[in-house]
Design a protein around this motif. Structure first.
Motif, PDB file in Angstrom:
ATOM      1  N   ASN A 175       0.831  -1.145   0.255  1.00  0.00           N
ATOM      2  CA  ASN A 175      -0.073   0.000   0.056  1.00  0.00           C
ATOM      3  C   ASN A 175       0.857   1.127  -0.123  1.00  0.00           C
ATOM      4  N   LEU A 176       2.095   1.040   0.418  1.00  0.00           N
ATOM      5  CA  LEU A 176       2.873   2.382   0.871  1.00  0.00           C
ATOM      6  C   LEU A 176       3.695   2.462  -0.546  1.00  0.00           C
ATOM      7  N   VAL A 177       4.533   1.542  -0.836  1.00  0.00           N
ATOM      8  CA  VAL A 177       5.612   1.662  -1.767  1.00  0.00           C
ATOM      9  C   VAL A 177       4.983   1.569  -3.351  1.00  0.00           C
ATOM     10  N   PRO A 178       5.447   2.548  -4.207  1.00  0.00           N
ATOM     11  CA  PRO A 178       5.023   2.429  -5.631  1.00  0.00           C
ATOM     12  C   PRO A 178       5.384   1.204  -6.400  1.00  0.00           C
ATOM     13  N   GLY A 179       4.669   0.958  -7.228  1.00  0.00           N
ATOM     14  CA  GLY A 179       4.992  -0.126  -8.195  1.00  0.00           C
ATOM     15  C   GLY A 179       6.089  -0.282  -8.747  1.00  0.00           C
ATOM     16  N   LEU A 180       6.859   0.858  -9.099  1.00  0.00           N
ATOM     17  CA  LEU A 180       8.153   1.025  -9.715  1.00  0.00           C
ATOM     18  C   LEU A 180       9.326   0.535  -8.995  1.00  0.00           C
ATOM     19  N   VAL A 181       9.046   1.073  -7.524  1.00  0.00           N
ATOM     20  CA  VAL A 181      10.247   0.409  -6.566  1.00  0.00           C
ATOM     21  C   VAL A 181       9.928  -0.957  -6.278  1.00  0.00           C
ATOM     22  N   GLN A 182       8.563  -1.600  -6.191  1.00  0.00           N
ATOM     23  CA  GLN A 182       8.534  -2.974  -5.979  1.00  0.00           C
ATOM     24  C   GLN A 182       8.908  -3.815  -6.952  1.00  0.00           C
ATOM     25  N   GLN A 183       9.139  -3.389  -8.088  1.00  0.00           N
ATOM     26  CA  GLN A 183       9.569  -4.098  -9.495  1.00  0.00           C
ATOM     27  C   GLN A 183      11.114  -4.297  -8.976  1.00  0.00           C
ATOM     28  N   ASP A 201      -5.632  -4.467  16.304  1.00  0.00           N
ATOM     29  CA  ASP A 201      -5.313  -5.535  15.587  1.00  0.00           C
ATOM     30  C   ASP A 201      -4.585  -4.855  14.194  1.00  0.00           C
ATOM     31  N   ASP A 202      -4.308  -3.529  14.312  1.00  0.00           N
ATOM     32  CA  ASP A 202      -3.897  -2.799  12.904  1.00  0.00           C
ATOM     33  C   ASP A 202      -2.446  -2.844  12.903  1.00  0.00           C
ATOM     34  N   LEU A 203      -1.641  -3.238  12.129  1.00  0.00           N
ATOM     35  CA  LEU A 203      -0.160  -3.072  11.814  1.00  0.00           C
ATOM     36  C   LEU A 203      -0.057  -1.607  10.955  1.00  0.00           C
ATOM     37  N   LEU A 204       0.588  -0.726  11.666  1.00  0.00           N
ATOM     38  CA  LEU A 204       0.644   0.568  10.878  1.00  0.00           C
ATOM     39  C   LEU A 204       2.046   1.117  10.690  1.00  0.00           C
ATOM     40  N   ALA A 205       2.896   0.479  11.113  1.00  0.00           N
ATOM     41  CA  ALA A 205       4.506   0.657  10.870  1.00  0.00           C
ATOM     42  C   ALA A 205       5.349  -0.532  10.782  1.00  0.00           C
ATOM     43  N   TYR A 206       6.352  -0.482  10.274  1.00  0.00           N
ATOM     44  CA  TYR A 206       7.279  -1.309  10.269  1.00  0.00           C
ATOM     45  C   TYR A 206       8.617  -0.865   9.965  1.00  0.00           C
ATOM     46  N   VAL A 207       9.605  -1.187  10.656  1.00  0.00           N
ATOM     47  CA  VAL A 207      10.896  -0.734  10.582  1.00  0.00           C
ATOM     48  C   VAL A 207      11.878  -1.761  10.392  1.00  0.00           C
ATOM     49  N   GLU A 208      12.928  -1.661   9.313  1.00  0.00           N
ATOM     50  CA  GLU A 208      14.015  -2.670   9.117  1.00  0.00           C
ATOM     51  C   GLU A 208      15.347  -2.056   9.914  1.00  0.00           C
ATOM     52  N   LEU A 209      15.931  -2.747  10.611  1.00  0.00           N
ATOM     53  CA  LEU A 209      17.153  -2.368  11.285  1.00  0.00           C
ATOM     54  C   LEU A 209      18.506  -3.032  10.955  1.00  0.00           C
ATOM     55  N   ARG A 210      19.550  -2.537  10.847  1.00  0.00           N
ATOM     56  CA  ARG A 210      20.840  -3.184  10.602  1.00  0.00           C
ATOM     57  C   ARG A 210      21.649  -2.448  11.532  1.00  0.00           C
ATOM     58  N   HIS A 219      15.097   1.907   8.438  1.00  0.00           N
ATOM     59  CA  HIS A 219      14.380   2.027   7.358  1.00  0.00           C
ATOM     60  C   HIS A 219      12.876   1.557   7.610  1.00  0.00           C
ATOM     61  N   PRO A 220      12.142   2.825   7.640  1.00  0.00           N
ATOM     62  CA  PRO A 220      10.721   2.796   8.054  1.00  0.00           C
ATOM     63  C   PRO A 220       9.847   2.747   6.912  1.00  0.00           C
ATOM     64  N   PHE A 221       8.750   1.947   7.463  1.00  0.00           N
ATOM     65  CA  PHE A 221       7.591   2.082   6.388  1.00  0.00           C
ATOM     66  C   PHE A 221       6.370   2.300   7.407  1.00  0.00           C
ATOM     67  N   ILE A 222       5.778   3.553   7.130  1.00  0.00           N
ATOM     68  CA  ILE A 222       4.803   4.037   8.140  1.00  0.00           C
ATOM     69  C   ILE A 222       3.662   4.475   7.305  1.00  0.00           C
ATOM     70  N   HIS A 223       2.377   4.011   7.938  1.00  0.00           N
ATOM     71  CA  HIS A 223       1.229   4.409   7.378  1.00  0.00           C
ATOM     72  C   HIS A 223       0.719   5.784   7.582  1.00  0.00           C
ATOM     73  N   PRO A 224       0.268   6.621   6.397  1.00  0.00           N
ATOM     74  CA  PRO A 224       0.070   7.939   6.962  1.00  0.00           C
ATOM     75  C   PRO A 224      -0.810   8.391   7.710  1.00  0.00           C
ATOM     76  N   TYR A 255       8.615   8.682  -1.250  1.00  0.00           N
ATOM     77  CA  TYR A 255       7.178   8.458  -1.287  1.00  0.00           C
ATOM     78  C   TYR A 255       6.641   8.537   0.143  1.00  0.00           C
ATOM     79  N   GLN A 256       7.804   8.704   1.114  1.00  0.00           N
ATOM     80  CA  GLN A 256       7.274   8.965   2.612  1.00  0.00           C
ATOM     81  C   GLN A 256       7.942  10.257   2.998  1.00  0.00           C
ATOM     82  N   SER A 257       8.018  11.300   2.163  1.00  0.00           N
ATOM     83  CA  SER A 257       8.642  12.484   2.518  1.00  0.00           C
ATOM     84  C   SER A 257       8.040  13.326   3.663  1.00  0.00           C
TER      85      SER A 257
END
Length: 314
Positions: A175-183, A201-210, A219-224, A255-257
């Protein structure tokens, strides 16, 4: 002109270039530091199974600087990353595209579909990658979080992710990431090893950690619709276990500016706007699938292909 894998005889060149390289993988450099150049190159010589490959281009004339490049490709992954090119003084060398083409050929044989590179658009390196047929598919900015850990955090809605979150994380990603990036960068396909933000029950954000000795990459993925989640994320990141005062770097894609205003208000330091570029090594093609016709009641499958009639002459 000769291009070959790095070996121990190239160590003097490697040490000379360790402070004169151009880096194209932010997460790697910010978590491990520029000392990755000698360590990664030596690793590529003694343990190529790790997926680190370093190459040296030597000229016929001794007066020309030898060129060095490194690419990282994990076995089985469709994505490879350009790690560094050195020295920076030779970035406009006419031989550099040949070194890049050689590395592309090598990882192509290993099964990579895309080669990624992150670069500031205002640099000569950006133009060099454009000439090598790299294309921009997204932009990003890296923010460094300031502030030390506090004794207690209020971000109780963040927790470690589990395999049960995989479907919800994929849905958020789609839902967050444009199709061009998902390719180029598909959603997570196996286990998760990061953090999620859930409300009911709603997952609203996910972050990848290194994690690395030099820093921590986020690297976050956060619902507006997630109100104040960025504030809680910063609070949580400052209180990571075993942080040990390491700097925290948060990558915000274009896309999350909308996250950037909140980060600026929270005192994070902004890095330059970067282009995330890709060189496609393979072209996706839809393949039709054929199905055999089953025989009916023990007979032969019905022939559907056209046939020519023959007539006997009298």
């Amino acid at each position: 002109m000769t291009i070959r894998p790095f070996d121990w005889r190239d160590l003097p060149i490697l040490l000379r270039y360790r402070h004169h390289a151009l880096f194209f993988d932010n997460a790697l450099v910010l978590t491990r530091g520029q000392t990755w150049i000698p360590a990664g190159a030596i690793l590529s010589y003694f343990a190529p199974a790790t997926g680190v490959f370093t190459y040296l281009l030597s000229h016929d004339r001794d007066s020309d600087l030898p060129l060095m490049g490194q690419v990282i490709h994990t076995a089985g992954s469709q994505i490879a990353r350009l790690s560094f090119l050195a020295p920076e003084a030779a970035i406009e060398s006419q031989a550099l595209p040949q070194l890049i083409d050689h590395m592309i050929t090598q990882i192509g044989w290993r099964g990579a579909f895309h080669l990624l590179a992150e670069v500031d658009e205002r640099t000569v390196a950006f133009e060099m990658l454009r000439q090598a047929s790299f294309a921009i598919y997204v932009r990003q900015r890296v923010w460094q979080l300031s502030g030390e850990s506090v004794a207690e955090s209020n971000s109780t809605l963040w927790r470690a992710s589990t395999d049960n979150d995989l479907i919800a994380v994929r849905s958020l990603y789609n839902n967050l990431v444009p199709g061009l990036v998902q390719q180029v960068e598909p959603p997570p396909a196996d286990h998760l090893h990061s953090m999620v933000y859930c409300k009911g029950d709603d997952l609203l954000a996910y972050v990848e950690l290194r994690y690395g000795l030099r820093g921590i990459w986020v690297h976050p993925f956060i619902h507006p619709d997630a109100e104040d989640v960025i504030i809680q994320l910063v609070d949580r990141m400052r209180n990571l276990r075993n942080r040990r005062s390491r700097p925290i770097y948060l990558c915000v894609r274009s896309y999350q500016s909308w996250l950037e205003n909140a980060l600026e208000e929270l005192g994070a330091a902004a890095g330059p706007l970067q282009a995330v570029m890709v060189k496609h090594l393979a072209i996706a093609k839809r393949v039709g699938r054929t199905f055999a016709l089953p025989a009916l009641e023990g007979g032969q499958p019905e022939v559907t292909a056209p046939f020519a009639r023959s007539e006997s002459k009298k």
